[in-house]
Scaffold this motif. Sequence first.
Motif, mmCIF file in Angstrom:
data_model
loop_
_atom_site.group_PDB
_atom_site.id
_atom_site.type_symbol
_atom_site.label_atom_id
_atom_site.label_comp_id
_atom_site.label_asym_id
_atom_site.label_seq_id
_atom_site.Cartn_x
_atom_site.Cartn_y
_atom_site.Cartn_z
ATOM 1 N N ASN A 265 13.093 -24.677 -13.208
ATOM 2 C CA ASN A 265 14.217 -25.248 -12.456
ATOM 3 C C ASN A 265 13.895 -25.530 -10.991
ATOM 4 O O ASN A 265 14.442 -26.458 -10.412
ATOM 5 N N LYS A 317 17.331 -29.950 -13.609
ATOM 6 C CA LYS A 317 16.683 -30.936 -14.458
ATOM 7 C C LYS A 317 17.534 -32.202 -14.574
ATOM 8 O O LYS A 317 17.129 -33.268 -14.135
ATOM 9 N N LYS A 318 18.727 -32.086 -15.161
ATOM 10 C CA LYS A 318 19.580 -33.261 -15.323
ATOM 11 C C LYS A 318 20.278 -33.589 -14.021
ATOM 12 O O LYS A 318 20.233 -34.728 -13.545
ATOM 13 N N TRP A 319 20.942 -32.622 -13.443
ATOM 14 C CA TRP A 319 21.497 -32.745 -12.094
ATOM 15 C C TRP A 319 20.532 -32.053 -11.138
ATOM 16 O O TRP A 319 20.184 -30.894 -11.335
ATOM 17 N N GLN A 320 20.097 -32.777 -10.103
ATOM 18 C CA GLN A 320 19.090 -32.246 -9.189
ATOM 19 C C GLN A 320 19.557 -32.340 -7.738
ATOM 20 O O GLN A 320 19.390 -33.374 -7.092
ATOM 21 N N SER A 359 20.690 -36.064 -7.384
ATOM 22 C CA SER A 359 20.217 -37.047 -8.355
ATOM 23 C C SER A 359 20.703 -36.681 -9.747
ATOM 24 O O SER A 359 20.820 -35.500 -10.095
ATOM 25 N N TYR A 360 20.966 -37.708 -10.529
ATOM 26 C CA TYR A 360 21.311 -37.547 -11.946
ATOM 27 C C TYR A 360 20.179 -38.176 -12.747
ATOM 28 O O TYR A 360 19.896 -39.378 -12.611
ATOM 29 N N VAL A 361 19.504 -37.359 -13.570
ATOM 30 C CA VAL A 361 18.264 -37.783 -14.215
ATOM 31 C C VAL A 361 18.438 -37.778 -15.727
ATOM 32 O O VAL A 361 18.826 -36.776 -16.333
ATOM 33 N N LEU A 362 18.122 -38.918 -16.345
ATOM 34 C CA LEU A 362 18.069 -39.071 -17.788
ATOM 35 C C LEU A 362 16.714 -39.656 -18.157
ATOM 36 O O LEU A 362 16.008 -40.170 -17.274
ATOM 37 N N LYS A 366 17.157 -42.789 -13.311
ATOM 38 C CA LYS A 366 17.446 -41.879 -12.210
ATOM 39 C C LYS A 366 18.433 -42.551 -11.263
ATOM 40 O O LYS A 366 18.203 -43.671 -10.807
#
Length: 407
Positions: A265, A317-320, A359-362, A366
């Motif tokens: 994380n 990871k997903k929300w950073q 950031s929102y990461v998929l 991004k």
Amino acid sequence: MRTRLGMFLLAGLLAVTSGYAQKKNFSYKFYGQVRGDLFYNSRANSEIVDGLFHLYPKDISPDADGNDLNATANGSFYLLYSRLGIDVAGPSVGKAKTTAKLEVDFRGSGSNFAMIRVRHAYVNLDWGKSAVLIGQTWHPLFGDIFPQMLNLSTGAPFQPFSRNPMLRYRYTSQGWSLTGAAIWQLQYLSTGPNGKSEEYIKNSCVPEFYAGVDYKTNNWLVGIGADLISLAPRVKSEVGDKIYKVKERVTSVSVEAHARYTDDNWKISAKTIMGENLAHLCMLGGYGVSSIDKRTGEQEYTSYRHSMTWLNVVYGKKWQPGLFVGYLKNLGAGKDIVGPTYGVGLDVDQVFTTNLQLSYVLPHWKLGVEYSPSLAWYGDRTLADGRIRDTHSVTNHRVLGVLIYSF
């Protein structure tokens, strides 16, 4: 039209490379990203690419009524840092595995934005523990440790930022890594009497040199490095109506230390630099004239010294969410300055910047937003030691939104 032609040429090159690769036992991986940057600044800044690459706020510039001309907001939306690349693995040469990389974006150069520009172009020969890289890639002072942030500056002017032609050797064993490199200039240039130019290192006939050592274990990577650059600012001087051939040189040494911790994380990294004349790395620095021969006009030089430090923390990871803090200080010149100075930001005493990001990461996507207040201190620079006194600060508030689609 030029951009469209460049795209067709690149597509053709990839197609030809694909067909040739299959015949000669090559394998390749095509990759890229479409990136959009939407930004707002509360005032004018020292910057690159028309505001896309932000460094620090400009000083107060009063008009006839005392109004600050630089206290004017600005903003825009660009896709210049979209990029295309190809990684190639080829047949071995003896016991060495061979790979190559070619990567371009649309940053252009000078005022020619939206033009194709080479980012990386190199071949690498890997014998397992030893590897030799020949070509253009990240400057070793940028290194393997750099901030995870949305701003394209990637931490500059606290973090070195440059890609250079080089010859690099790396030896790796039991967690230890030794790096040595000879480095030249092409897109990121030193400053001098004729502005930013490749001529100073070209006339020097001596490349920039870097040596460093790193140690990696489980979650940690730590290391130190040293950099030496020797420039020839001029090859001739004019005194009255006479011209003299001169042999001038300014040699500068910089040292750095870095560390990074990562787990599932957390990503925590930091770097500190004691630098001389690092203007070619999108940092503050330069040099000044310390003595002048009255007969020939031949000059000696002294480098400005700057201290730069940054810390970066990113979680998730997903929300950073992430935090970046950077600070630099002008420590003056090694000798008294008696003539002109050449460099970037030599009128700045200190810079302090904080970046707050989310950031929102998929997979392949991004989306992020970043708020960055930045302060710069200016003041009296009339004394010969190169330091700044009687300072005042100016502040820029920058808001950035980024969307990246990677493939």
